[in-house]
Design an enzyme around this catalytic site. Structure first.
Site, PDB file in Angstrom:
ATOM      1  N   SER A   1       0.854  -1.082   0.001  1.00  0.00           N
ATOM      2  CA  SER A   1      -0.072   0.030  -0.013  1.00  0.00           C
ATOM      3  C   SER A   1       0.623   1.321   0.074  1.00  0.00           C
ATOM      4  CB  SER A   1      -1.003   0.125   1.291  1.00  0.00           C
ATOM      5  OG  SER A   1      -1.711  -1.151   1.085  1.00  0.00           O
TER       6      SER A   1
ATOM      7  N   HIS B   1      -1.717  -3.296  -6.953  1.00  0.00           N
ATOM      8  CA  HIS B   1      -2.387  -3.109  -5.653  1.00  0.00           C
ATOM      9  C   HIS B   1      -3.974  -3.171  -5.803  1.00  0.00           C
ATOM     10  CE1 HIS B   1      -3.689  -0.270  -2.014  1.00  0.00           C
ATOM     11  NE2 HIS B   1      -3.566  -1.551  -1.408  1.00  0.00           N
TER      12      HIS B   1
ATOM     13  N   GLU C   1      -4.726  -0.753  -8.542  1.00  0.00           N
ATOM     14  CA  GLU C   1      -3.772   0.370  -9.004  1.00  0.00           C
ATOM     15  C   GLU C   1      -2.520  -0.272  -9.410  1.00  0.00           C
ATOM     16  OE1 GLU C   1      -4.432   3.979  -5.785  1.00  0.00           O
ATOM     17  OE2 GLU C   1      -3.800   2.014  -5.043  1.00  0.00           O
TER      18      GLU C   1
ATOM     19  N   ASN D   1      -5.096   5.452  -1.332  1.00  0.00           N
ATOM     20  CA  ASN D   1      -4.789   5.615   0.182  1.00  0.00           C
ATOM     21  C   ASN D   1      -4.354   6.894   0.532  1.00  0.00           C
ATOM     22  OD1 ASN D   1      -5.447   3.251   1.664  1.00  0.00           O
ATOM     23  ND2 ASN D   1      -3.523   2.005   0.518  1.00  0.00           N
TER      24      ASN D   1
END
Length: 288
Positions: A124, A145, A157, A196
């Site tokens: 992440s 991701h 991602e 994130n």
């Protein structure tokens, strides 16, 4: 078979919530998948996690019993990292610790037999360029991701680093869309990527609000669900993601940008230190 199509054998490192979900996705996509865990007990738990998820999907009518059996037959669970030697693609989904991931990528760089094998991380927040550097195959390393639960969430991602080759980027775009049926977005190799970078400050803000006594956990979550139309409140979502993961992402983002909004609040530190990690430990902001 074109270069784009030449991903048939996948390895997944880690069989936790994310690793087991990624395993289910690749195996349901018709791909041979080997899952590596640290112990036999963890490997068995990963097997049960994947099968349990598939049986739930069967009960909901999303997949047939025959497809469940066929999917499980495509998966091998092991504790031996060397079993990944013949893989076309490896997805690392180990714990969100930089030292662990760097060690794995260094070993995998020598284990993988195919020159064009792609090595990816589901991190992440850890810099992809660092992982590529220690692997000795930096042009074939990038971030991929997934989001939890991986079998349901459509977004992936894709994070190339400064050293990721164009061919690797193209192969992973094709793999995610054509093999897995997911929707990719591309992000730069900066801590937090796209989602994130927006989500974690929001979750940390909710934790600070709870810590300061503004409202109960239930009312904070209800406010965002009923007032903003969110499917889940921020504290319940933090529990689902894992409070240790939230803290690790926050620390990594704060280290990179030095923005106070990324710094984990003291309450989060205390909860993680106490083993109150959320849903996976049975207790976080809520009891499970």
């Amino acid at each position: 078979m074109t270069d784009f199509d030449h991903i048939e054998k996948v390895g997944v490192i880690g069989g936790g919530l994310m690793g087991s979900g990624i395993t289910e996705v690749t195996a349901r996509g018709g791909l041979s998948t080997i899952v590596v865990e640290v112990t036999e007990e963890a490997a068995q738990a990963a097997r049960e996690r994947v099968e349990g998820s598939l049986r739930k999907a069967e009960k909901r009518g999303k997949i047939s019993a025959e497809d469940v059996d066929a999917t499980l037959e495509r998966i091998v669970f092991t504790t031996e990292l060397e079993r990944l030697a013949d893989r076309d693609l490896v997805v690392e989904a180990a714990s969100e610790r930089e030292d662990v991931k760097l060690g794995l990528f260094e070993r995998l760089g020598t284990i993988l037999e195919q020159d064009d094998a792609v090595l990816t991380s589901n991190t992440s927040s850890i810099p992809i360029v660092k992982l590529g550097a220690v692997s000795g195959r930096a042009d074939r390393v990038m971030g991929v991701h997934f989001f939890n639960p991986a079998p349901v969430m459509q977004l992936v991602e894709l994070i190339p680093s400064l050293t990721t080759g164009e061919a690797t980027k193209a192969r992973m775009q094709h793999f995610v869309t054509e093999k897995l049926g997911k929707q990719p977005i591309e992000a730069t190799d900066r801590a937090g990527f796209v989602v994130n970078s927006l989500l974690v400050p929001y979750l940390l803000s909710a934790i600070r609000m709870y810590e300061a006594g503004y409202a109960s956990a239930e009312d904070i979550d209800k406010g965002m669900v009923l007032g903003c139309g969110h499917p889940m409140g921020p504290l319940a979502l933090s529990d689902l993601i894992g409070l240790d993961t939230i803290r690790a992402i926050g620390v990594s983002m704060y280290d990179e940008f030095k923005e106070p909004l990324y710094s984990p609040p003291p309450l989060l530190d205390r909860m993680v230190d106490a083993g109150l990690l959320g849903k996976k430990s049975g207790h976080g902001f809520y009891a499970y």
